[in-house]
Design a protein around this motif. Sequence first.
Motif, short mmCIF file in Angstrom:
data_model
loop_
_atom_site.label_atom_id
_atom_site.label_comp_id
_atom_site.label_asym_id
_atom_site.label_seq_id
_atom_site.Cartn_x
_atom_site.Cartn_y
_atom_site.Cartn_z
N ARG A 324 0.84 -1.19 0.00
CA ARG A 324 0.00 0.00 0.00
C ARG A 324 0.88 1.25 0.00
O ARG A 324 2.09 1.14 0.17
N GLU A 326 1.83 4.99 1.68
CA GLU A 326 1.67 5.83 2.87
C GLU A 326 2.39 7.15 2.69
O GLU A 326 3.46 7.18 2.10
N GLU A 363 -2.29 3.88 -7.76
CA GLU A 363 -3.71 4.17 -7.80
C GLU A 363 -4.10 5.05 -6.62
O GLU A 363 -4.83 6.02 -6.77
N THR A 364 -3.58 4.69 -5.44
CA THR A 364 -3.84 5.52 -4.26
C THR A 364 -3.32 6.93 -4.49
O THR A 364 -3.97 7.93 -4.18
N THR A 367 -5.66 8.82 -6.80
CA THR A 367 -6.99 9.18 -6.32
C THR A 367 -6.94 10.06 -5.08
O THR A 367 -7.61 11.08 -5.00
N ARG A 368 -6.09 9.70 -4.12
CA ARG A 368 -6.13 10.44 -2.85
C ARG A 368 -5.24 11.67 -2.84
O ARG A 368 -5.48 12.62 -2.11
#
Lengths: 452, 303
Positions: A324, A326, A363-364, A367-368
């Motif tokens: 993921r 961070e 992707e994170t 989008t974020r």
Amino acid sequence: MREPPGLRRGLAEAALTPGPERVEWNLARFAHLLRMAGLRVSSAEVLDAAKALCLVGVAHRDRVKASLRATLIKSGQDVPLFERAFDLYFVPVEDKRARAEFYRRQREEQARRRRRAGQELVFQTQPLDLRPEQLDVYLRLGEEGQRRLRDFLDQSSSGALVEARHRSLVENIVRGHLDRHRRETGAPTGDEELDALADEVRVESEADPLLYQDLQGLEGPELDRAVALVRRLARRLATRISRRYRLTRSGTQVDFRRTIRRNIRFGGIPLRLAHRRRRVKRPRLVLVADVSGSMARYSRFVLQFLYGLASVVACIESFAFSERLERLTPHFARGRPFARTMAAVMGQSQIWGGGTDLAAALETLETRYAGKLTPDSVLVVVSDTKTVHPQAAAALLDRVGRRVKDVLWLNTLPRAEWRELASVRAFQACARMYECNTLAHLEQVITRQMLS
Amino acid sequence: MAGGGEEEVERLAYSLEWLRSAFEKDGYIAGEETLVSVYLSLRLGKPLLVEGPPGVGKTELAKVLARSLDTELIRLQCYEGLDENKALYEWNYQRQLLRIQLARTGGEGEQDLFAEEFLLERPLLRAIRAERKPVLLVDEVDKTDEEFEAFLFEVLSDFTVSVPELGTLRARQIPVVVLTSNNERELSDGLRRRCIYLYIDFPTVEKEVRIIRSRAPEVAEELGREIAQTVHYLRSQLEVTRRPSIAETLDWARALVALDVDRLSDEHLGRTANLLLKSRDDLELLRQEIGARGILGKARGDA
């Protein structure tokens, strides 16, 4: 400035009586030694040094040293090299005699080796016609290089079509090879004493070898030293970043609206000018570092480096990813020591040492943190490209890449291995990729690619 | 006739020994290297480029030199965005405007708006036009940008300035030039080549004791030595972000005398460390070090 009166006469005398006892002779040789060791010393500077010695005299060793240091070198980083060269070159008379004796013997030895080399380099059993310097280059080629040259001669000596008249052709090839090598390695002077000294000075002043070692293999005390080195590197680069992108020229353009407003009280006479300031954009960096299991050893350095940069420059966004993504930026807030920052990062994070999924991470990011991907930012990925779903990740990187100014990829795999990996090829299509597994690489990439 | 020029040569023909005693009289403790470099720069008429970490007395060197030569010190402090207007000269625009206004209302005849009375001399021009050979200090030259450095190089090469409206202004005499740099940016080769180079590092313990004794005579010999050893230890062994400068050493020494300390201890160091280290991280580091092993004992052993 007038020329010191003794100088011209001194130089004229020196020209008439060359020899090891003359100051000028020693000065010229010393300057040459510095040049051989890699310093740039111009004749103007040597002339300055000569004038300086005329003024200061040669009675006190300390003063001679100080004068030469003040005139011949021009940078703090050259000081150790100068000190070393001075101590090696200017030795007491007895030592000098002993050294001369030593070099005489070495010269004899060298002559013997040259004869042997001459016998080794033959074309159809006839020795080639080579100059002594060329033979010296051959002797310095090392086992492997010498063997290759001999093999070449062997192969070209035999064969059905080889004739004796091919000799000059082969001779030219060998000469060319040796001469090129000589140019590349810095031509020795043919003066054994100077050559040997130059070798010694060079060896002593080599840059920290740690810079060129693969970070993955570092252990114990070396690791600590590397960490300290990274910190210094980062600090040095950070001053450079903050320097380069600050406003360099105060406004030269007059701002008419503000000028008129400001001067109404003077009856419209423009006494006080108002200037328009030019806004300078700093490059924004968005760093995405791989901290998965395979990258663990490198991430430590990368983070150390990020920390160093981020503590001085505010325009860096840092992210870490394994499975993921961070955001690390808040941890790198100014003024917190590295150990505590690391403890905070590691304590709160669950991604350290996991698998690698760049596609999910990107992707994170998209989008974020879309706000961070601006047209004036540079995206920097630090990873060994070993991720699941490389094709999907490459497609995503391509899409993200369109939103930023540039995408750099720092690959910790040695360049030699790149060709065999499909993932490397996939990512190379959408990012500029650089090899980065030593501190020297890191420094180079940052100065050449991110700051220019 | 033995004019001003001759006299000048006479004045600069001071020997190395004279320079040494002049510096010592002023309380500036200089090593052989510093003296020889300054001497050479004076005799060869070349700028002196001084480099070294912040706080070793680079700027002070120029000040002492000006006092020793009994002449004016003209200082050009460099910073980013420094340009010719601020370094060389500027036209006094406001005054010119006023003159125009006066001419309009008072009906005075036309006057030259670009006469010398409207010229604002900035440090470089002032140094060039000074009556007596001044010491020109170009401080922190590495803070300027490349263009200004190139311009400076040109001025320092031939010491003439051309003002389009006035013509070429030539130096009455070549000033003694001292440039300092903290090495934030690589200076150009050209500038370096023109200069006599001097690198000043932090002093040895011995030298710092002498500096303390000379600048703060109220500090006793014994205490001075302990102070120098401790500061030396902090600079060389502790990974502080900013190493204490010589000025800070002196402040600390004076503070300790004011607190009636005659033998230094870890406790004293802990209480007054904020005079030496001026960031929270560094102070914390020092406290940890004192707590873990004590510093004074090690500093003594180290020296």
